[in-house]
Design an enzyme around this catalytic site. Structure first.
Site, PDB file in Angstrom:
ATOM      1  N   ARG A  79      -7.646  -7.997  -0.807  1.00  0.00           N
ATOM      2  CA  ARG A  79      -6.866  -8.253   0.170  1.00  0.00           C
ATOM      3  C   ARG A  79      -7.069  -6.988   1.060  1.00  0.00           C
ATOM      4  O   ARG A  79      -7.552  -6.304   0.656  1.00  0.00           O
ATOM      5  CB  ARG A  79      -5.612  -8.658  -0.005  1.00  0.00           C
ATOM      6  CG  ARG A  79      -4.891  -8.331  -1.199  1.00  0.00           C
ATOM      7  CD  ARG A  79      -4.487  -6.893  -1.267  1.00  0.00           C
ATOM      8  NE  ARG A  79      -3.828  -6.429  -0.075  1.00  0.00           N
ATOM      9  CZ  ARG A  79      -3.782  -5.330   0.187  1.00  0.00           C
ATOM     10  NH1 ARG A  79      -4.589  -4.225  -0.571  1.00  0.00           N
ATOM     11  NH2 ARG A  79      -2.983  -4.809   1.185  1.00  0.00           N
ATOM     12  N   ARG A 108      -8.825 -17.181   5.168  1.00  0.00           N
ATOM     13  CA  ARG A 108      -7.442 -16.380   5.647  1.00  0.00           C
ATOM     14  C   ARG A 108      -7.765 -16.288   7.404  1.00  0.00           C
ATOM     15  O   ARG A 108      -8.697 -15.815   7.711  1.00  0.00           O
ATOM     16  CB  ARG A 108      -7.314 -15.131   5.015  1.00  0.00           C
ATOM     17  CG  ARG A 108      -7.067 -15.253   3.591  1.00  0.00           C
ATOM     18  CD  ARG A 108      -6.700 -13.904   3.030  1.00  0.00           C
ATOM     19  NE  ARG A 108      -5.030 -13.667   3.463  1.00  0.00           N
ATOM     20  CZ  ARG A 108      -4.332 -12.701   3.296  1.00  0.00           C
ATOM     21  NH1 ARG A 108      -5.001 -11.387   2.458  1.00  0.00           N
ATOM     22  NH2 ARG A 108      -2.925 -12.379   3.716  1.00  0.00           N
ATOM     23  N   ASP A 127      -4.199  -5.786  10.813  1.00  0.00           N
ATOM     24  CA  ASP A 127      -5.103  -6.837  10.609  1.00  0.00           C
ATOM     25  C   ASP A 127      -5.777  -7.337  11.860  1.00  0.00           C
ATOM     26  O   ASP A 127      -6.937  -7.878  11.854  1.00  0.00           O
ATOM     27  CB  ASP A 127      -4.430  -8.033   9.767  1.00  0.00           C
ATOM     28  CG  ASP A 127      -3.988  -7.748   8.459  1.00  0.00           C
ATOM     29  OD1 ASP A 127      -2.815  -7.056   8.396  1.00  0.00           O
ATOM     30  OD2 ASP A 127      -4.611  -8.001   7.603  1.00  0.00           O
ATOM     31  N   ASN A 154       0.211  -7.121  12.033  1.00  0.00           N
ATOM     32  CA  ASN A 154       0.238  -6.367  10.700  1.00  0.00           C
ATOM     33  C   ASN A 154       1.261  -7.177   9.738  1.00  0.00           C
ATOM     34  O   ASN A 154       1.633  -8.189  10.272  1.00  0.00           O
ATOM     35  CB  ASN A 154       0.620  -5.032  10.630  1.00  0.00           C
ATOM     36  CG  ASN A 154       0.185  -4.149   9.423  1.00  0.00           C
ATOM     37  OD1 ASN A 154      -0.865  -4.460   8.932  1.00  0.00           O
ATOM     38  ND2 ASN A 154       1.201  -3.600   9.016  1.00  0.00           N
TER      39      ASN A 154
HETATM   40  O1  MRU Z   1      -1.849  -9.970   3.165  1.00  0.00           O
HETATM   41  P1  MRU Z   1      -2.863  -8.690   3.124  1.00  0.00           P
HETATM   42  O2  MRU Z   1      -2.188  -7.907   1.788  1.00  0.00           O
HETATM   43  O3  MRU Z   1      -4.167  -8.949   3.222  1.00  0.00           O
HETATM   44  O4  MRU Z   1      -2.130  -7.637   4.320  1.00  0.00           O
HETATM   45  C1  MRU Z   1      -2.576  -6.487   4.315  1.00  0.00           C
HETATM   46  C2  MRU Z   1      -2.204  -5.786   5.570  1.00  0.00           C
HETATM   47  O5  MRU Z   1      -1.420  -6.085   6.355  1.00  0.00           O
HETATM   48  C3  MRU Z   1      -2.508  -4.358   5.837  1.00  0.00           C
HETATM   49  O6  MRU Z   1      -1.515  -3.456   6.348  1.00  0.00           O
HETATM   50  C4  MRU Z   1      -3.854  -4.428   6.850  1.00  0.00           C
HETATM   51  O7  MRU Z   1      -4.901  -5.361   6.380  1.00  0.00           O
HETATM   52  C5  MRU Z   1      -4.554  -3.228   6.923  1.00  0.00           C
HETATM   53  S1  MRU Z   1      -5.344  -2.553   5.688  1.00  0.00           S
HETATM   54  C6  MRU Z   1      -6.206  -1.177   6.024  1.00  0.00           C
END
Ligand code: MRU
Length: 365
Positions: free
Chosen positions: A53, A90, A244, A254
Site C-alpha cells: 500500500r 484501488r 495519494d 490523503n
Molecule cells: O490506504 P493506504 O495505506 O495505501 O494509504 C496510504 C496513504 O494515505 C499515504 O499517506 C500516501 O499513499 C502517501 S505514501 C508516500
C-alpha cells in the site's frame, strides 16, 4: 532501509529475475515476511488486500504486475487485460494509473518477443527512479526541519506530527514524508514524531511507528483525535504527510483524517507540509473535493480490530455491537489553502496551480 541489519526495498525481483517479492504489510508489525508474486492476479491481489500500500509502492507493484503478464503472454490483448485488472484494484492513488500508463506506452510499439525483457527493465527503472525521487524529497524537506530546529531553544527536539504511513514501506525506499525525518535525524537534529494511529487500518500505529522504531527515531503513537490538543499546547512544530493524489491546483488527497489535522494546524499557525513525487500529481484534476474518487472499503475495518494477544497469537475482535452498520471512507481532500507548501523532488512550492506549474512546466497546461 534496514530491518534486522539487512537492507531492504519494499519490492524486488528474485534470483530467477522474473518472480517478484514484496513485504507482506498486513502482517506488520508482528511478523516480517515476504510473499512471492508470480502472476498479474497475485500483484492485483497484493494491492487490493493491502499487502502493499502507499501510492508510490502501489504504482511499482502494478508495474511488476504488467511484467508478470508479459512473461505469460506478450500480446496486446494480455497487455490491455493486465492494465485493466490492475487499474481497478484501488481507485484513489493516481500513481497506479501513472505506472500503468508508463508501462503500456513503453511496451505498446515493441515487437512481442522483446516485451517481457523490456517490461522488467522499465519496472526496475520505475523503482530506481522512485528511490532517487524520495531521496531528493527527503533532502528538500530536511532543510525545513533544520530551519525549525535552528529556531528552537537549547537543542529542544523538533516535534513533527504525521498521519498514516508515508515512509519507506509506502514507497520503494526512503518514503516521502518520513524521508526528511530520517535524514535530519541522521544528521543529529533532535526530533520527536507524533504518530497518528490512523484508524481504521492503523497504518500509523502498525507501520510508521515500526519504521521509526527500527531507525531509532524518538516517537509516540497518539490516538487520531489528539493532534488538535497538542497543537493548542505548542507541542507540534510542523505537520508533514504524504498524498495519494494532488491536483494541478494543489489540493491534496490523503488518508482519511488528514483534512482535520490540516484544519487544526491552520487554526494554530502550525505549518502543514505535504511531501510528494511528481507521479502523485493528477494534472487532469483541478478541484480535489469534487473530482477525486474516494475509496470506500468494507465496514469490518471499522467494526473490528486486529492485534496480537499476550500469548503471541494475532486475532481479530469485534469492537461494535453485532450488526452495527459502519461507513469506511479511506481518503479525504485537504484544500490547497490549508497547505503551507508542497515538497517535491524538484523543490518546495506553494500549493497552487502557479506553484506547481513553475516546478513542472512540461506537465502543466
Ligand atoms: O490506504 P493506504 O495505506 O495505501 O494509504 C496510504 C496513504 O494515505 C499515504 O499517506 C500516501 O499513499 C502517501 S505514501 C508516500
Amino acid at each position: 532501509m534496514k530491518i534486522h541489519g539487512k537492507h531492504y526495498r519494499t519490492i524486488w525481483t528474485n534470483d530467477d529475475g522474473r518472480s517478484v517479492e514484496i513485504i507482506d504489510q498486513t502482517l506488520l508489525p508482528h511478523t516480517f515476511e515476504s510473499v512471492t508474486l508470480k502472476t498479474t492476479e497475485d500483484a492485483a491481489h497484493a494491492i487490493r488486500s493491502m499487502q502493499v500500500r502507499g501510492a508510490p509502492l502501489i504504482g511499482a507493484t502494478a508495474a511488476y504486475g504488467v511484467c508478470l503478464a508479459m512473461r505469460q503472454d506478450p500480446s496486446d490483448a494480455a497487455l490491455d487485460h493486465a492494465y485493466d485488472t490492475l487499474l481497478e484494484t484501488r481507485p484513489t492513488a493516481i500513481n497506479l494509473k501513472w505506472a500503468l500508463d508508463d508501462m503500456r506506452n513503453y511496451l505498446r510499439n515493441r515487437p512481442h518477443d522483446q516485451r517481457e525483457a523490456a517490461a522488467y527493465e522499465r519496472a526496475a527503472k520505475i523503482c530506481d527512479d522512485d528511490v532517487e525521487t524520495c531521496r531528493r524529497i527527503g533532502e528538500n524537506a530536511a532543510a525545513i526541519i533544520k530551519d525549525i530546529a535552528r529556531k528552537k531553544p537549547d537543542g529542544k527536539p523538533v516535534n513533527i506530527l504525521t498521519h498514516c504511513n508515508a515512509g519507506w514501506l509506502a514507497t520503494v525506499d526512503w518514503g516521502t514524508a518520513l524521508a526528511p525525518i530520517y535524514m535530519a535525524y541522521d544528521q543529529g537534529i533532535p526530533i520527536h514524531v507524533w504518530v497518528d494511529e490512523t484508524r481504521p487500518r492503523n497504518q500509523g500505529a502498525s507501520l510508521t511507528a515500526y519504521e521509526l522504531g527500527a531507525h531509532g527515531v524518538p516517537h509516540a503513537i497518539i490516538a487520531d483525535n489528539v493532534g488538535g490538543h497538542l497543537m493548542q499546547h505548542g507541542q507540534v512544530d510542523m505537520c508533514i504527510v504524504g498524498t495519494d493524489r494532488t491536483t494541478a491546483h494543489g489540493d491534496v488527497c490523503n488518508k482519511i483524517g488528514t483534512y482535520l489535522k490540516a484544519l487544526a494546524a491552520h487554526d494554530n499557525d502550525v505549518p502543514f507540509y505535504v511531501a510528494l513525487p511528481h507521479t502523485t500529481i493528477d494534472w487532469t484534476v483541478g478541484d480535489g473535493v469534487k473530482e477525486i474518487p474516494i475509496e470506500e472499503r468494507g465496514p469490518e475495518e471499522v467494526t473490528q480490530m486486529t492485534g496480537r494477544t499476550s500469548d503471541g497469537n494475532v486475532v481479530t475482535v469485534d469492537i461494535a455491537a453485532p450488526g452495527s452498520p459502519a461507513a469506511n471512507f479511506a481518503f479525504d481532500v485537504t484544500p490547497a489553502r490549508l497547505v503551507t507548501a508542497l515538497v517535491t523532488e524538484r523543490g518546495v512550492t506553494e500549493a497552487s496551480k502557479e506553484g506547481l506549474a513553475k516546478l513542472y512546466p512540461e506537465f502543466a497546461s
